[in-house]
Design an enzyme around this catalytic site. Structure first.
Site, PDB file in Angstrom:
ATOM      1  N   ASP A 236       4.747  17.502 -11.932  1.00 15.57           N
ATOM      2  CA  ASP A 236       4.047  18.375 -10.976  1.00 15.57           C
ATOM      3  C   ASP A 236       5.004  18.840  -9.874  1.00 15.57           C
ATOM      4  O   ASP A 236       5.027  20.009  -9.495  1.00 15.57           O
ATOM      5  CB  ASP A 236       2.872  17.625 -10.327  1.00 15.57           C
ATOM      6  CG  ASP A 236       1.556  17.818 -11.085  1.00 15.57           C
ATOM      7  OD1 ASP A 236       1.488  18.712 -11.956  1.00 15.57           O
ATOM      8  OD2 ASP A 236       0.587  17.082 -10.777  1.00 15.57           O
TER       9      ASP A 236
ATOM     10  N   THR B 250       4.082  12.991   2.033  1.00 18.33           N
ATOM     11  CA  THR B 250       5.453  12.772   1.563  1.00 18.33           C
ATOM     12  C   THR B 250       5.645  13.384   0.171  1.00 18.33           C
ATOM     13  O   THR B 250       6.764  13.736  -0.202  1.00 18.33           O
ATOM     14  CB  THR B 250       5.819  11.268   1.529  1.00 18.33           C
ATOM     15  OG1 THR B 250       4.860  10.571   0.725  1.00 18.33           O
ATOM     16  CG2 THR B 250       5.843  10.669   2.918  1.00 18.33           C
TER      17      THR B 250
ATOM     18  N   PRO C 198       0.787  -1.242   0.000  1.00 18.30           N
ATOM     19  CA  PRO C 198       0.000   0.000   0.000  1.00 18.30           C
ATOM     20  C   PRO C 198       0.820   1.294   0.000  1.00 18.30           C
ATOM     21  O   PRO C 198       0.248   2.362  -0.216  1.00 18.30           O
ATOM     22  CB  PRO C 198      -0.836  -0.089   1.292  1.00 18.30           C
ATOM     23  CG  PRO C 198      -0.456  -1.320   1.985  1.00 18.30           C
ATOM     24  CD  PRO C 198       0.567  -2.050   1.195  1.00 18.30           C
ATOM     25  N   GLU C 199       2.119   1.230   0.234  1.00 14.35           N
ATOM     26  CA  GLU C 199       2.900   2.473   0.320  1.00 14.35           C
ATOM     27  C   GLU C 199       3.016   3.155  -1.034  1.00 14.35           C
ATOM     28  O   GLU C 199       3.164   2.500  -2.065  1.00 14.35           O
ATOM     29  CB  GLU C 199       4.300   2.191   0.883  1.00 14.35           C
ATOM     30  CG  GLU C 199       4.311   1.594   2.275  1.00 14.35           C
ATOM     31  CD  GLU C 199       3.690   2.500   3.342  1.00 14.35           C
ATOM     32  OE1 GLU C 199       3.404   3.674   3.038  1.00 14.35           O
ATOM     33  OE2 GLU C 199       3.488   2.019   4.472  1.00 14.35           O
TER      34      GLU C 199
ATOM     35  N   HIS D 257       0.530  22.309  -3.480  1.00 13.87           N
ATOM     36  CA  HIS D 257       0.219  20.876  -3.547  1.00 13.87           C
ATOM     37  C   HIS D 257      -0.982  20.605  -2.663  1.00 13.87           C
ATOM     38  O   HIS D 257      -0.902  20.722  -1.431  1.00 13.87           O
ATOM     39  CB  HIS D 257       1.394  19.994  -3.120  1.00 13.87           C
ATOM     40  CG  HIS D 257       0.998  18.540  -3.073  1.00 13.87           C
ATOM     41  ND1 HIS D 257       1.224  17.725  -1.990  1.00 13.87           N
ATOM     42  CD2 HIS D 257       0.328  17.784  -3.988  1.00 13.87           C
ATOM     43  CE1 HIS D 257       0.728  16.517  -2.245  1.00 13.87           C
ATOM     44  NE2 HIS D 257       0.181  16.526  -3.445  1.00 13.87           N
ATOM     45  N   LEU D 258      -2.060  20.237  -3.313  1.00 15.26           N
ATOM     46  CA  LEU D 258      -3.328  20.031  -2.616  1.00 15.26           C
ATOM     47  C   LEU D 258      -3.642  18.543  -2.625  1.00 15.26           C
ATOM     48  O   LEU D 258      -4.161  18.011  -3.595  1.00 15.26           O
ATOM     49  CB  LEU D 258      -4.408  20.823  -3.366  1.00 15.26           C
ATOM     50  CG  LEU D 258      -5.646  21.275  -2.621  1.00 15.26           C
ATOM     51  CD1 LEU D 258      -5.300  21.993  -1.324  1.00 15.26           C
ATOM     52  CD2 LEU D 258      -6.463  22.199  -3.524  1.00 15.26           C
ATOM     53  N   ARG D 259      -3.285  17.872  -1.551  1.00 19.49           N
ATOM     54  CA  ARG D 259      -3.486  16.422  -1.464  1.00 19.49           C
ATOM     55  C   ARG D 259      -4.907  16.165  -1.017  1.00 19.49           C
ATOM     56  O   ARG D 259      -5.364  16.753  -0.011  1.00 19.49           O
ATOM     57  CB  ARG D 259      -2.466  15.857  -0.464  1.00 19.49           C
ATOM     58  CG  ARG D 259      -2.477  14.371  -0.295  1.00 19.49           C
ATOM     59  CD  ARG D 259      -1.837  13.651  -1.477  1.00 19.49           C
ATOM     60  NE  ARG D 259      -1.502  12.285  -1.076  1.00 19.49           N
ATOM     61  CZ  ARG D 259      -2.403  11.302  -1.016  1.00 19.49           C
ATOM     62  NH1 ARG D 259      -3.669  11.516  -1.354  1.00 19.49           N
ATOM     63  NH2 ARG D 259      -2.017  10.096  -0.607  1.00 19.49           N
TER      64      ARG D 259
ATOM     65  N   PHE E 180       4.407   6.253  -3.882  1.00 23.58           N
ATOM     66  CA  PHE E 180       5.636   6.575  -4.600  1.00 23.58           C
ATOM     67  C   PHE E 180       6.640   7.335  -3.732  1.00 23.58           C
ATOM     68  O   PHE E 180       7.832   7.026  -3.719  1.00 23.58           O
ATOM     69  CB  PHE E 180       5.253   7.427  -5.812  1.00 23.58           C
ATOM     70  CG  PHE E 180       6.373   7.722  -6.759  1.00 23.58           C
ATOM     71  CD1 PHE E 180       7.116   6.698  -7.343  1.00 23.58           C
ATOM     72  CD2 PHE E 180       6.680   9.029  -7.103  1.00 23.58           C
ATOM     73  CE1 PHE E 180       8.139   6.973  -8.239  1.00 23.58           C
ATOM     74  CE2 PHE E 180       7.700   9.315  -8.003  1.00 23.58           C
ATOM     75  CZ  PHE E 180       8.428   8.289  -8.569  1.00 23.58           C
ATOM     76  N   ASN E 181       6.158   8.316  -2.989  1.00 31.01           N
ATOM     77  CA  ASN E 181       7.102   9.200  -2.297  1.00 31.01           C
ATOM     78  C   ASN E 181       7.634   8.633  -0.997  1.00 31.01           C
ATOM     79  O   ASN E 181       8.721   9.007  -0.561  1.00 31.01           O
ATOM     80  CB  ASN E 181       6.480  10.583  -2.111  1.00 31.01           C
ATOM     81  CG  ASN E 181       6.380  11.286  -3.449  1.00 31.01           C
ATOM     82  OD1 ASN E 181       7.388  11.687  -4.008  1.00 31.01           O
ATOM     83  ND2 ASN E 181       5.172  11.378  -3.998  1.00 31.01           N
TER      84      ASN E 181
HETATM   85  N1  LIG Z   1       0.249  14.088 -10.439  1.00 30.08           N
HETATM   86  C1  LIG Z   1      -0.007  14.190  -9.135  1.00 30.08           C
HETATM   87  N2  LIG Z   1      -0.190  13.079  -8.408  1.00 30.08           N
HETATM   88  C2  LIG Z   1      -0.435  13.218  -7.093  1.00 30.08           C
HETATM   89  C3  LIG Z   1      -0.523  14.490  -6.466  1.00 30.08           C
HETATM   90  N3  LIG Z   1      -0.754  14.289  -5.153  1.00 30.08           N
HETATM   91  C4  LIG Z   1      -0.818  12.961  -4.973  1.00 30.08           C
HETATM   92  N4  LIG Z   1      -0.623  12.302  -6.132  1.00 30.08           N
HETATM   93  C5  LIG Z   1      -0.642  10.845  -6.362  1.00 30.08           C
HETATM   94  O1  LIG Z   1      -0.936  10.208  -5.148  1.00 30.08           O
HETATM   95  C6  LIG Z   1       0.212   9.572  -4.618  1.00 30.08           C
HETATM   96  C7  LIG Z   1       0.316   9.937  -3.149  1.00 30.08           C
HETATM   97  O2  LIG Z   1       1.062   9.002  -2.483  1.00 30.08           O
HETATM   98  P1  LIG Z   1       2.490   9.297  -1.853  1.00 30.08           P
HETATM   99  O3  LIG Z   1       3.456   9.476  -2.967  1.00 30.08           O
HETATM  100  O4  LIG Z   1       2.696   8.206  -0.908  1.00 30.08           O
HETATM  101  O5  LIG Z   1       2.386  10.669  -1.036  1.00 30.08           O
HETATM  102  P2  LIG Z   1       1.500  10.947   0.289  1.00 30.08           P
HETATM  103  O6  LIG Z   1       0.490   9.853   0.417  1.00 30.08           O
HETATM  104  O7  LIG Z   1       0.892  12.285   0.027  1.00 30.08           O
HETATM  105  O8  LIG Z   1       2.421  10.970   1.456  1.00 30.08           O
HETATM  106  C8  LIG Z   1       1.394  10.099  -5.415  1.00 30.08           C
HETATM  107  O9  LIG Z   1       2.450   9.213  -5.507  1.00 30.08           O
HETATM  108  C9  LIG Z   1       0.756  10.375  -6.758  1.00 30.08           C
HETATM  109  O10 LIG Z   1       0.626   9.178  -7.499  1.00 30.08           O
HETATM  110  C10 LIG Z   1      -0.335  15.641  -7.280  1.00 30.08           C
HETATM  111  O11 LIG Z   1      -0.374  16.779  -6.826  1.00 30.08           O
HETATM  112  N5  LIG Z   1      -0.084  15.437  -8.608  1.00 30.08           N
HETATM  113 MG   LIG Z   2       1.125   7.703   0.761  1.00 30.63          MG
END
Ligand SMILES: Nc1nc2c(ncn2[C@@H]2O[C@H](COP(=O)(O)OP(=O)(O)O)[C@@H](O)[C@H]2O)c(=O)[nH]1
Ligand SMILES: [Mg+2]
Ligand SMILES: *[C@@H]1O[C@H](CO)[C@@H](O)[C@H](O)[C@H]1NC(C)=O
Ligand SMILES: *[C@@H]1O[C@H](CO)[C@@H](O)[C@H](O)[C@H]1NC(C)=O
Ligand SMILES: *[C@@H]1O[C@H](CO)[C@@H](O)[C@H](O)[C@H]1NC(C)=O
Length: 445
Positions: free
Chosen positions: A387, A404, A69-70, A308-310, A72-73
């Site tokens: 991005d 992350t 489940p982890e 960055h809007l998560r 990319f970042n």
């Molecule tokens: N292109 C894009 N993808 C995003 C963005 N925010 C989140 N994502 C996607 O959602 C994933 C979030 O997971 P992660 O990398 O673990 O970061 P975290 O969950 O925010 O700590 C990213 O790897 C991207 O695939 C964004 O601003 N732009």
């Molecule tokens: Mg994550």
């Protein structure tokens, strides 16, 4: 809004075709000699059985994987821990780190796009990684080590009993597996498992290892108790950083240079839609990361606010520290006014519904929106990097609490030499009047 630009994509096609031709040629004529001649003394590289027969028998491979489940970042963060472990292992023995192919990530949901067995070279500059520690792609490992076999898988886990008598100590012990093993024996007695989507890969032995502590706590065990040539650590996120934000952390982080084609697309986009170039913005970049040592405050950044809007899983739990769209837009407008910026670049994982709402509230926002063809080439991972790259070059950045994805942008801006005041910012939740801002981690060169 803006697309990625037809000319850039055409260029990218050529680039990728070129890369694939290069890759095949490299495998045929021995990877190391070509990489070496391409990079001269820029990178040191893995030992090579063809050019160095005397050391080939001593070469050992460290492979790893992360809890499915982890995202990319976080995986980028685990790479730093494993690079540190390999550096420790290399004090006794010729260890090489095998880069785990990317794929099957929970957030990579774009339909109809092949997103498994993606080599690191599609997202990062592998020669840059090699200037920090010897690394090879998984397919090079298969070619070099004699086939798709991993000698020993060690599944990392915590201690079933927790911390004994409440005191923390660093330790490693072979223990029975606590969770159900994600590997099963086939008819020939080999272990089958996910192995990044390489179905033909098999492990010869799989055991569980309870570990508590920093990554390098594993080194003595791997050096003395394991004789296997290739060792894979599964659930590698179980171990901690050897020294978070220390020199070694930053060396590895700085070596994680984004692949050139992604940087070029990001730079073209900045120039075309955000009036932003390295020259004007004082964000000069050098291909060799070891030569980049920008002073804090030297980078000016392009004339735009970046955000960055998560969303998605960050709002499903109604977290207190994540704003509503309305709250975010209010903050964005006040920052644009305060910093006299008339453009705002938004990176977000918002779903269609939220995105439509955001567009109504903030019609002037600029986003990087790839076409399907672009996406097919870049993949979700490449788009995320673009991005991040565009966010990293803005005059002022604000991210989302404990993401992350945002943290990696902080680091990129730190490398580029931005004033920390323009980087370590996050949205507060709607009910938080003020909120604790992210920590400034200074680079140790
Ligand atoms: N292109 C894009 N993808 C995003 C963005 N925010 C989140 N994502 C996607 O959602 C994933 C979030 O997971 P992660 O990398 O673990 O970061 P975290 O969950 O925010 O700590 C990213 O790897 C991207 O695939 C964004 O601003 N732009
Ligand atoms: Mg994550
Ligand atoms: C490694 O081997 C040594 C010697 O056999 C043993 O004492 C030690 O407990 C082993 N370490 C682990 C973590 O199993
Ligand atoms: C599997 O690995 C463990 C741990 O190194 C070892 O004790 C065991 O003998 C190995 N089993 C086989 C079949 O090699
Ligand atoms: C781009 O920025 C420069 C200053 O760096 C400015 O003179 C120029 O007017 C800007 N162009 C546009 C289209 O905003």
């Amino acid at each position: 809004m803006a697309d990625a630009g037809g000319a850039t994509v055409a260029f990218l096609w050529l680039y990728i075709v070129y890369c694939n031709v290069f890759k095949i040629a490299a495998l045929l004529f021995s990877v190391a000699s070509i990489v070496a001649s391409e990079t001269k003394d820029f990178a040191f590289h893995a030992g090579n059985p063809i050019s160095q027969p005397a050391t080939a028998k001593d070469l050992r491979y460290l492979l790893y994987d992360v809890n499915p489940p982890e995202g990319f970042n976080l995986r980028r963060d685990v790479y730093i821990r494993m690079a540190s472990l390999v550096k420790t292992l290399r004090k006794e023995g010729d260890w090489v780190l095998v880069l785990p192919p990317w794929g099957r990530l929970y957030h990579w949901q774009s339909p109809d796009i092949h997103q498994v067995r993606i080599p690191w070279g599609e997202f990062f500059s592998v020669t840059s990684l090699q200037a920090n520690v010897p690394v090879i792609e998984y397919e090079e490992f298969i070619a070099e080590s004699g086939g798709p076999f991993v000698d020993q898988v060690l599944v990392l886990q915590h201690y079933a009993e927790g911390w004994s008598d409440g005191t923390w100590e660093e330790k490693v012990d072979e223990r029975p597996c606590i969770e159900r093993l994600m590997y099963s024996k086939d008819k020939q007695g080999y272990y089958r498992g996910w192995f990044w989507g390489y179905e033909e890969t098999r492990a010869i032995n799989v055991t569980c290892l309870s570990a508590q502590g920093h990554a390098s706590v594993l080194a003595p065990f791997m050096q003395s108790n394991i004789t296997a040539t290739s060792v894979m650590l599964d659930r590698a996120e179980t171990v901690l950083h050897d020294h978070y934000a220390g020199k070694d952390y930053w060396d590895t982080r700085r070596s994680m240079v984004f692949a050139k084609h992604l940087r070029i697309i990001g730079d073209d986009f900045r120039a075309k839609y955000l009036n932003s170039t390295d020259e004007k913005d004082h964000t000069d970049y050098k291909e060799d990361w070891r030569l980049i040592k920008a002073k804090l405050g030297s980078a000016k950044g392009g004339p735009y606010l970046s955000v960055h809007l998560r969303r998605k899983d960050f709002i499903w739990g109604h977290r207190e520290d994540v704003p509503s769209l309305k709250g975010a837009v209010k903050k964005i407008r006040s920052l644009m006014k305060k910093h006299v910026l008339d453009k705002v670049f938004v990176a977000t994982d918002a779903d269609e519904e939220e995105l439509a709402k955001l567009k109504r509230m903030l019609p002037e926002m600029v986003r990087f929106e790839p076409t399907w063809e672009d996406l097919d080439l870049l993949k979700d991972g490449g788009v995320a990097i673009i991005d991040q790259w565009i966010c990293a070059h803005a005059r002022y950045f604000i991210g989302t609490s404990v993401s992350t994805f945002s943290f990696r942008i902080h680091e990129e801006r730190e490398i580029l030499g931005f004033d920390p005041k323009t980087t370590y910012n996050r949205f507060c939740g709607d009910s938080e009047k003020e909120c604790e801002q992210p920590t400034h981690w200074k680079i140790v060169y």
